[in-house]
Scaffold this motif. Structure first.
Motif, PDB file in Angstrom:
ATOM      1  N   SER A   1     -12.366  16.723  98.098  1.00  0.00           N
ATOM      2  CA  SER A   1     -12.272  18.174  98.234  1.00  0.00           C
ATOM      3  C   SER A   1     -13.657  18.755  98.047  1.00  0.00           C
ATOM      4  O   SER A   1     -14.302  18.506  97.033  1.00  0.00           O
ATOM      5  N   LEU A   2     -14.103  19.508  99.037  1.00  0.00           N
ATOM      6  CA  LEU A   2     -15.413  20.147  98.997  1.00  0.00           C
ATOM      7  C   LEU A   2     -15.263  21.532  98.375  1.00  0.00           C
ATOM      8  O   LEU A   2     -14.421  22.330  98.801  1.00  0.00           O
ATOM      9  N   ARG A   3     -16.088  21.805  97.376  1.00  0.00           N
ATOM     10  CA  ARG A   3     -16.063  23.116  96.743  1.00  0.00           C
ATOM     11  C   ARG A   3     -16.770  24.122  97.656  1.00  0.00           C
ATOM     12  O   ARG A   3     -17.936  23.931  98.001  1.00  0.00           O
ATOM     13  N   VAL A   4     -16.040  25.158  98.044  1.00  0.00           N
ATOM     14  CA  VAL A   4     -16.579  26.222  98.881  1.00  0.00           C
ATOM     15  C   VAL A   4     -16.294  27.552  98.199  1.00  0.00           C
ATOM     16  O   VAL A   4     -15.557  27.605  97.209  1.00  0.00           O
ATOM     17  N   THR A   5     -16.851  28.618  98.742  1.00  0.00           N
ATOM     18  CA  THR A   5     -16.581  29.964  98.248  1.00  0.00           C
ATOM     19  C   THR A   5     -15.971  30.773  99.368  1.00  0.00           C
ATOM     20  O   THR A   5     -16.581  30.915 100.440  1.00  0.00           O
ATOM     21  N   ILE A   6     -14.753  31.269  99.143  1.00  0.00           N
ATOM     22  CA  ILE A   6     -14.136  32.166 100.113  1.00  0.00           C
ATOM     23  C   ILE A   6     -14.829  33.515  99.964  1.00  0.00           C
ATOM     24  O   ILE A   6     -14.850  34.098  98.884  1.00  0.00           O
ATOM     25  N   THR A   7     -15.423  33.990 101.056  1.00  0.00           N
ATOM     26  CA  THR A   7     -16.199  35.224 101.005  1.00  0.00           C
ATOM     27  C   THR A   7     -15.536  36.385 101.717  1.00  0.00           C
ATOM     28  O   THR A   7     -15.910  37.534 101.507  1.00  0.00           O
ATOM     29  N   ARG A   8     -14.556  36.068 102.567  1.00  0.00           N
ATOM     30  CA  ARG A   8     -13.960  37.144 103.361  1.00  0.00           C
ATOM     31  C   ARG A   8     -12.551  36.783 103.791  1.00  0.00           C
ATOM     32  O   ARG A   8     -12.288  35.650 104.180  1.00  0.00           O
ATOM     33  N   LEU A   9     -11.645  37.752 103.696  1.00  0.00           N
ATOM     34  CA  LEU A   9     -10.292  37.631 104.227  1.00  0.00           C
ATOM     35  C   LEU A   9     -10.235  38.532 105.446  1.00  0.00           C
ATOM     36  O   LEU A   9     -10.579  39.713 105.376  1.00  0.00           O
ATOM     37  N   ILE A  10      -9.814  37.992 106.576  1.00  0.00           N
ATOM     38  CA  ILE A  10      -9.825  38.744 107.828  1.00  0.00           C
ATOM     39  C   ILE A  10      -8.405  39.161 108.186  1.00  0.00           C
ATOM     40  O   ILE A  10      -7.563  38.317 108.502  1.00  0.00           O
ATOM     41  N   HIS A  11      -8.151  40.470 108.094  1.00  0.00           N
ATOM     42  CA  HIS A  11      -6.882  41.073 108.521  1.00  0.00           C
ATOM     43  C   HIS A  11      -7.185  41.787 109.837  1.00  0.00           C
ATOM     44  O   HIS A  11      -7.748  42.866 109.834  1.00  0.00           O
ATOM     45  N   ASP A  12      -6.857  41.181 110.959  1.00  0.00           N
ATOM     46  CA  ASP A  12      -7.174  41.815 112.241  1.00  0.00           C
ATOM     47  C   ASP A  12      -5.929  42.282 112.989  1.00  0.00           C
ATOM     48  O   ASP A  12      -5.961  42.542 114.186  1.00  0.00           O
TER      49      ASP A  12
ATOM     50  N   PRO B   1     -15.860  37.261  95.965  1.00  0.00           N
ATOM     51  CA  PRO B   1     -15.715  35.868  96.401  1.00  0.00           C
ATOM     52  C   PRO B   1     -14.851  35.060  95.438  1.00  0.00           C
ATOM     53  O   PRO B   1     -14.744  35.380  94.255  1.00  0.00           O
ATOM     54  N   ALA B   2     -14.249  33.990  95.989  1.00  0.00           N
ATOM     55  CA  ALA B   2     -13.346  33.154  95.200  1.00  0.00           C
ATOM     56  C   ALA B   2     -13.609  31.680  95.496  1.00  0.00           C
ATOM     57  O   ALA B   2     -13.821  31.305  96.648  1.00  0.00           O
ATOM     58  N   PRO B   3     -13.599  30.840  94.471  1.00  0.00           N
ATOM     59  CA  PRO B   3     -13.785  29.403  94.704  1.00  0.00           C
ATOM     60  C   PRO B   3     -12.553  28.805  95.370  1.00  0.00           C
ATOM     61  O   PRO B   3     -11.427  29.277  95.173  1.00  0.00           O
ATOM     62  N   PHE B   4     -12.776  27.780  96.165  1.00  0.00           N
ATOM     63  CA  PHE B   4     -11.685  27.083  96.836  1.00  0.00           C
ATOM     64  C   PHE B   4     -12.156  25.667  97.140  1.00  0.00           C
ATOM     65  O   PHE B   4     -13.353  25.405  97.229  1.00  0.00           O
ATOM     66  N   GLU B   5     -11.211  24.744  97.279  1.00  0.00           N
ATOM     67  CA  GLU B   5     -11.549  23.366  97.625  1.00  0.00           C
ATOM     68  C   GLU B   5     -10.939  23.028  98.978  1.00  0.00           C
ATOM     69  O   GLU B   5      -9.728  23.104  99.148  1.00  0.00           O
ATOM     70  N   MET B   6     -11.799  22.665  99.930  1.00  0.00           N
ATOM     71  CA  MET B   6     -11.340  22.301 101.273  1.00  0.00           C
ATOM     72  C   MET B   6     -11.238  20.794 101.383  1.00  0.00           C
ATOM     73  O   MET B   6     -12.123  20.074 100.918  1.00  0.00           O
ATOM     74  N   PRO B   7     -10.183  20.292 102.002  1.00  0.00           N
ATOM     75  CA  PRO B   7     -10.052  18.848 102.166  1.00  0.00           C
ATOM     76  C   PRO B   7     -11.148  18.304 103.077  1.00  0.00           C
ATOM     77  O   PRO B   7     -11.538  18.947 104.054  1.00  0.00           O
TER      78      PRO B   7
END
Length: 118
Positions: free
Chosen positions: A9-20, A59-65
């Protein structure tokens, strides 16, 4: 040094939520590789199993597979790992969609992948 491929799991930072106005919503997440390149990834919220509370405050931390393909030591002795992302999210910092493969610091990966070594 070639490593047996393992899940990680790669530690990433969620920076944006897109509601379109369409379903599903999308997120943008960022991380920096060992060359200092900042990657911006875009993926559908449901495909990553993200819950509303995961993106309540950004921003929020997240782990991507991801998968670890190879490992080596840097010139300073730091352990580096070459990874590829499992879900192949849309890489918006590049001109076309492709499977992302890059080198990251071992410390950028969660310890969960160690289970595959047993």
């Amino acid at each position: 040094m070639r490593a047996k491929e393992r899940s990680a799991s790669l530690r990433v930072t969620i920076t944006r939520l897109i509601h379109d106005g369409t379903y599903p919503d999308w997120i943008e997440a960022e991380f920096t590789d060992t060359d200092g390149k900042n990657w911006i990834l875009r993926e559908k919220v449901p495909s990553l199993g993200i819950e509303d509370e995961d993106v309540e405050y950004l921003p929020a931390p997240f782990e991507m597979p991801c998968r670890v393909l190879e490992e080596r030591l840097s010139q300073t002795g730091e352990l580096l790992k070459r990874i590829t992302l499992e879900e192949e999210p849309y890489v918006i910092s590049e001109s076309s969609r492709h499977a992302l493969t890059c080198w990251v610091r071992a410390s950028d990966l969660s310890d969960g992948w160690a289970e595959d070594q047993k």
